[in-house]
Write a protein that holds these residues in place. Structure first.
Motif, mmCIF file in Angstrom:
data_model
loop_
_atom_site.group_PDB
_atom_site.id
_atom_site.type_symbol
_atom_site.label_atom_id
_atom_site.label_comp_id
_atom_site.label_asym_id
_atom_site.label_seq_id
_atom_site.Cartn_x
_atom_site.Cartn_y
_atom_site.Cartn_z
ATOM 1 N N ALA A 1 0.792 -1.287 0.101
ATOM 2 C CA ALA A 1 -0.091 -0.230 -0.029
ATOM 3 C C ALA A 1 0.859 1.136 0.048
ATOM 4 C CB ALA A 1 -0.949 0.066 1.266
ATOM 5 N N GLU A 2 0.402 2.285 -0.716
ATOM 6 C CA GLU A 2 0.942 3.587 -0.845
ATOM 7 C C GLU A 2 1.170 4.024 0.628
ATOM 8 O OE1 GLU A 2 0.845 7.610 -3.198
ATOM 9 O OE2 GLU A 2 -0.141 5.799 -4.157
ATOM 10 N N ALA A 3 0.016 3.725 1.505
ATOM 11 C CA ALA A 3 0.032 4.207 2.820
ATOM 12 C C ALA A 3 1.374 3.949 3.595
ATOM 13 C CB ALA A 3 -1.192 3.660 3.562
ATOM 14 N N LEU A 4 1.894 2.844 3.441
ATOM 15 C CA LEU A 4 3.338 2.489 3.907
ATOM 16 C C LEU A 4 4.398 3.805 3.605
ATOM 17 C CD1 LEU A 4 3.643 -1.345 2.852
ATOM 18 C CD2 LEU A 4 3.010 -0.488 4.945
ATOM 19 N N ARG A 5 4.415 4.037 2.565
ATOM 20 C CA ARG A 5 5.494 5.151 2.338
ATOM 21 C C ARG A 5 4.862 6.648 2.765
ATOM 22 N NH1 ARG A 5 5.130 5.569 -3.324
ATOM 23 N NH2 ARG A 5 3.749 3.718 -3.642
ATOM 24 N N SER A 6 3.383 6.679 2.742
ATOM 25 C CA SER A 6 2.938 7.985 3.420
ATOM 26 C C SER A 6 3.263 8.263 4.842
ATOM 27 C CB SER A 6 1.577 8.052 3.133
ATOM 28 O OG SER A 6 0.631 7.361 4.161
ATOM 29 N N VAL A 7 3.421 7.018 5.644
ATOM 30 C CA VAL A 7 3.730 7.088 7.092
ATOM 31 C C VAL A 7 5.285 7.163 7.193
ATOM 32 C CG1 VAL A 7 1.685 6.203 7.468
ATOM 33 C CG2 VAL A 7 3.385 4.635 7.589
ATOM 34 N N GLY A 8 6.043 7.107 6.341
ATOM 35 C CA GLY A 8 7.479 7.148 6.587
ATOM 36 C C GLY A 8 8.361 6.151 5.893
ATOM 37 N N GLY A 9 7.864 5.029 5.260
ATOM 38 C CA GLY A 9 8.822 4.062 4.706
ATOM 39 C C GLY A 9 9.679 4.716 3.491
ATOM 40 N N LEU A 10 10.792 4.106 3.568
ATOM 41 C CA LEU A 10 11.746 4.603 2.744
ATOM 42 C C LEU A 10 12.004 3.498 1.602
ATOM 43 C CD1 LEU A 10 14.497 5.952 5.125
ATOM 44 C CD2 LEU A 10 12.534 7.222 4.218
ATOM 45 N N LEU A 11 12.453 3.854 0.519
ATOM 46 C CA LEU A 11 12.878 2.860 -0.568
ATOM 47 C C LEU A 11 14.405 3.175 -0.967
ATOM 48 C CD1 LEU A 11 9.851 3.642 -3.145
ATOM 49 C CD2 LEU A 11 10.280 1.622 -1.682
ATOM 50 N N VAL A 12 14.862 1.868 -0.593
ATOM 51 C CA VAL A 12 16.325 1.889 -1.042
ATOM 52 C C VAL A 12 16.738 0.787 -1.920
ATOM 53 C CG1 VAL A 12 16.850 2.828 1.375
ATOM 54 C CG2 VAL A 12 16.733 0.584 0.965
ATOM 55 N N ASP A 13 17.930 1.098 -2.770
ATOM 56 C CA ASP A 13 18.470 0.195 -3.801
ATOM 57 C C ASP A 13 19.397 -0.712 -3.069
ATOM 58 O OD1 ASP A 13 20.813 1.538 -3.360
ATOM 59 O OD2 ASP A 13 20.608 2.767 -5.147
ATOM 60 N N SER A 14 19.969 -1.512 -3.869
ATOM 61 C CA SER A 14 20.880 -2.771 -3.421
ATOM 62 C C SER A 14 21.799 -2.357 -2.679
ATOM 63 C CB SER A 14 21.217 -3.782 -4.417
ATOM 64 O OG SER A 14 22.001 -3.111 -5.619
ATOM 65 N N ALA A 15 22.318 -1.002 -2.797
ATOM 66 C CA ALA A 15 23.445 -0.473 -1.923
ATOM 67 C C ALA A 15 22.870 0.356 -0.818
ATOM 68 C CB ALA A 15 24.116 0.596 -2.753
ATOM 69 N N GLY A 16 21.721 0.222 -0.514
ATOM 70 C CA GLY A 16 21.262 1.022 0.683
ATOM 71 C C GLY A 16 20.809 2.376 0.414
ATOM 72 N N GLU A 17 20.856 3.054 -0.732
ATOM 73 C CA GLU A 17 20.720 4.287 -0.987
ATOM 74 C C GLU A 17 19.322 4.486 -1.417
ATOM 75 O OE1 GLU A 17 23.811 4.933 -3.890
ATOM 76 O OE2 GLU A 17 25.267 5.489 -2.330
ATOM 77 N N ARG A 18 18.823 5.778 -1.119
ATOM 78 C CA ARG A 18 17.589 6.225 -1.430
ATOM 79 C C ARG A 18 17.789 6.856 -2.639
ATOM 80 N NH1 ARG A 18 15.782 11.042 0.720
ATOM 81 N NH2 ARG A 18 13.716 10.771 -0.118
ATOM 82 N N PHE A 19 16.643 6.849 -3.702
ATOM 83 C CA PHE A 19 16.733 7.307 -5.084
ATOM 84 C C PHE A 19 15.531 8.092 -5.703
ATOM 85 C CE2 PHE A 19 15.081 3.094 -4.720
ATOM 86 C CZ PHE A 19 14.164 2.922 -5.451
ATOM 87 N N VAL A 20 14.569 8.143 -4.681
ATOM 88 C CA VAL A 20 13.434 9.022 -5.151
ATOM 89 C C VAL A 20 12.567 9.585 -4.113
ATOM 90 C CG1 VAL A 20 11.823 6.657 -4.670
ATOM 91 C CG2 VAL A 20 11.472 8.462 -6.489
ATOM 92 N N ASN A 21 11.847 10.505 -4.425
ATOM 93 C CA ASN A 21 10.699 11.044 -3.281
ATOM 94 C C ASN A 21 9.727 9.911 -3.043
ATOM 95 O OD1 ASN A 21 8.977 12.244 -1.824
ATOM 96 N ND2 ASN A 21 8.522 13.730 -3.548
ATOM 97 N N GLU A 22 9.826 9.302 -2.275
ATOM 98 C CA GLU A 22 8.882 8.197 -1.999
ATOM 99 C C GLU A 22 7.358 8.743 -1.954
ATOM 100 O OE1 GLU A 22 12.510 7.127 0.203
ATOM 101 O OE2 GLU A 22 11.352 8.932 0.293
ATOM 102 N N LEU A 23 7.098 9.988 -1.976
ATOM 103 C CA LEU A 23 5.611 10.402 -1.982
ATOM 104 C C LEU A 23 5.444 11.282 -3.178
ATOM 105 C CD1 LEU A 23 5.052 11.627 1.700
ATOM 106 C CD2 LEU A 23 4.550 9.518 0.648
#
Length: 474
Positions: free
Chosen positions: A277-299
């Motif tokens: 659910a998109e709600a997972l990102r709306s409450v603070g979930g982060l997306l990271v790649d295989s290197a552990g880095e964020r790459f996008v505005n999750e919202l």
């Protein structure tokens, strides 16, 4: 062939939220209802919807001190739809009826919609849910339960509509007068029901050998969140109408690829995925790649997040994971506990345990967490443009909830052409008498991208419009 006749009977094809919303509205306007669904149980994809339902100017927003307006909702929806595909009359119908739709759900069916969140692409928090589990289930099951107890409603499950019936004389203008259907247990025997018709059969997100091949062959390699019922049945019924009074389809190549579907470790190649659910990102979930880095505005909007994820995958930086801290987990505990029970999400006591299990670099994760906290505090600007930060502080020493993500075919924006009153239109833009449509089967409401929380809203708003207008027509 047996026939059931009633001057005030309206037939609803499909038992998801759009269909049952239309059915209840018909009953409230004095009509009788025959609802047919090809599956053995009602609900469709509606029961899976897990982020919420949008509304502008609602009582819940006011109770939470949130100022919103139909105009702001129109602006957000128009931007999301895109300048070339936005249809103001449909967007106006969706947004202006949103508050009354939510009031209807809470007052008539006792649905809890007291919590409000901001999803991607929304300038204001307006996505409503209750304190329990998935809002799609809570809303749809409440309407189904009440419908199955209604005196003037007949629900036929395992009944697949194979033809929409029309009057043949020229004076009638090709009026729709009923349907022909086959029961699963009838060994091919066809039966007919007479009345005006509301088509609410859902989308075509599982129609890999049909509409997806025809309109978006580039998506055939992706998994889907759709059940096997989502095969475009209603679209074909409308296309198969006789002569010049047949329906037309619009925007059939506009298909939403949702950025976050769960990759099940027990069955990673499954063609059908659970939606994260998109709600997972709306409450603070982060997306990271295989290197552990964020790459996008999750919202960001769904199409934008999907594009970034596909770029990461093509660059060989998969798998992509969603990481949640304890505070984010607690906001959506019911959701997360379900995902944990299914084995789709895993709980780690700390980042060290996560690193040992997944090979995500601990040092990089620490840098990612520290940088995110600085962006949230305003000490630095997020390079990806994120401006809304809930539960933003992460620590490598605290419990983490983690799941692997993949883009998934989720929602079909294309479908049957309607007007703002849910009347089905022919190629000349004229109403086909006696025929209405609602829910994901209709096209044009969302343009090139649907905002999260607007699928349930579309089902209720246009289901109610279809029911009201079909009742007048019956």
């Amino acid at each position: 062939m047996s026939t059931s006749d009633s001057k005030r009977t309206v037939i609803v094809i499909g038992g998801g939220l759009a269909g049952v919303s239309a059915a209840h509205t018909l009953l409230q306007h004095g009509a009788s209802v025959v609802l047919l669904d090809k599956k053995p149980s009602l609900g469709g994809n509606s029961v899976k919807a897990s982020s919420g339902i949008n509304g502008a100017g609602t009582e819940a927003q006011k109770a939470n001190g949130i100022e919103d307006s139909v105009e702001a909702f129109i602006d957000d929806t128009t931007i999301s739809a895109g300048s070339t595909l936005s249809r103001p009359h449909l967007i106006q119908a969706l947004t202006s009826n949103s508050s009354s739709a939510l009031s209807w759900l809470t007052s008539e069916f006792g649905v809890d919609l007291s919590l409000v969140a901001r999803l991607g692409g929304h300038s204001i928090p307006r996505t409503h849910r209750g304190k329990g589990g998935a809002p799609g289930w809570a809303i749809t099951s409440a309407l189904i339960k009440k419908l199955e107890q209604a005196e003037n409603a007949k629900v036929l499950k395992g009944a697949k509509v194979v033809r929409v019936l029309q009057e043949e004389d020229e004076k009638s203008g090709g009026r729709v007068v009923g349907v022909e259907y086959e029961s699963v247990d009838s060994q091919g025997e066809k039966k007919a029901v007479n009345g005006s018709v509301v088509v609410a059969t859902g989308g075509y997100g599982a129609d890999f050998s049909g509409f997806l091949t025809q309109f978006r062959p580039d998506l055939l390699s992706l998994p889907t969140t759709n059940g096997d019922h989502a095969t475009g049945d209603g679209h074909r019924l409308v296309l198969d109408l006789a002569g010049s009074r047949k329906g037309v389809l619009c925007d059939m190549d506009q298909i939403q690829v949702h950025p976050t579907g769960f990759v099940d470790p027990a069955n990673p190649t499954s063609k059908t995925k659970f939606l994260a659910a998109e709600a997972l990102r709306s409450v603070g979930g982060l997306l990271v790649d295989s290197a552990g880095e964020r790459f996008v505005n999750e919202l960001d909007r769904r199409d934008a997040v999907t594009e970034k994820m596909q770029q990461v995958i093509e660059a060989g930086k998969a798998p992509i994971r969603m990481v949640m801290n304890v505070k984010a987990y607690e906001v959506l505990k019911a959701h997360c506990d379900f995902y944990l029970a299914k084995g789709l999400m895993k709980k780690y006591p700390n980042a060290q345990a996560l690193t040992e299990d997944t090979k995500l670099p601990l040092e990089t994760l620490s840098k990612t967490f520290n940088a995110h906290a600085e962006f949230a505090s305003g000490k630095a600007k997020d390079p990806f443009g994120k401006t809304n930060f809930d539960n933003a502080e992460y620590s490598v020493d605290e419990t983490l909830f983690v799941a692997e993500m993949t883009p998934v075919v989720h929602y079909t924006m294309g479908g049957i052409t309607i007007d703002a009153g849910a009347h089905v239109l022919d190629a000349d833009g004229q109403k086909i008498p006696g025929l209405y449509a609602a829910g994901e089967v209709i096209g044009g409401v969302h343009g090139k991208n649907r905002l999260g929380g607007s699928s349930l809203l579309e089902a209720v708003v246009f289901g109610r419009l279809a029911g009201e207008n079909a009742a007048k027509d019956a």
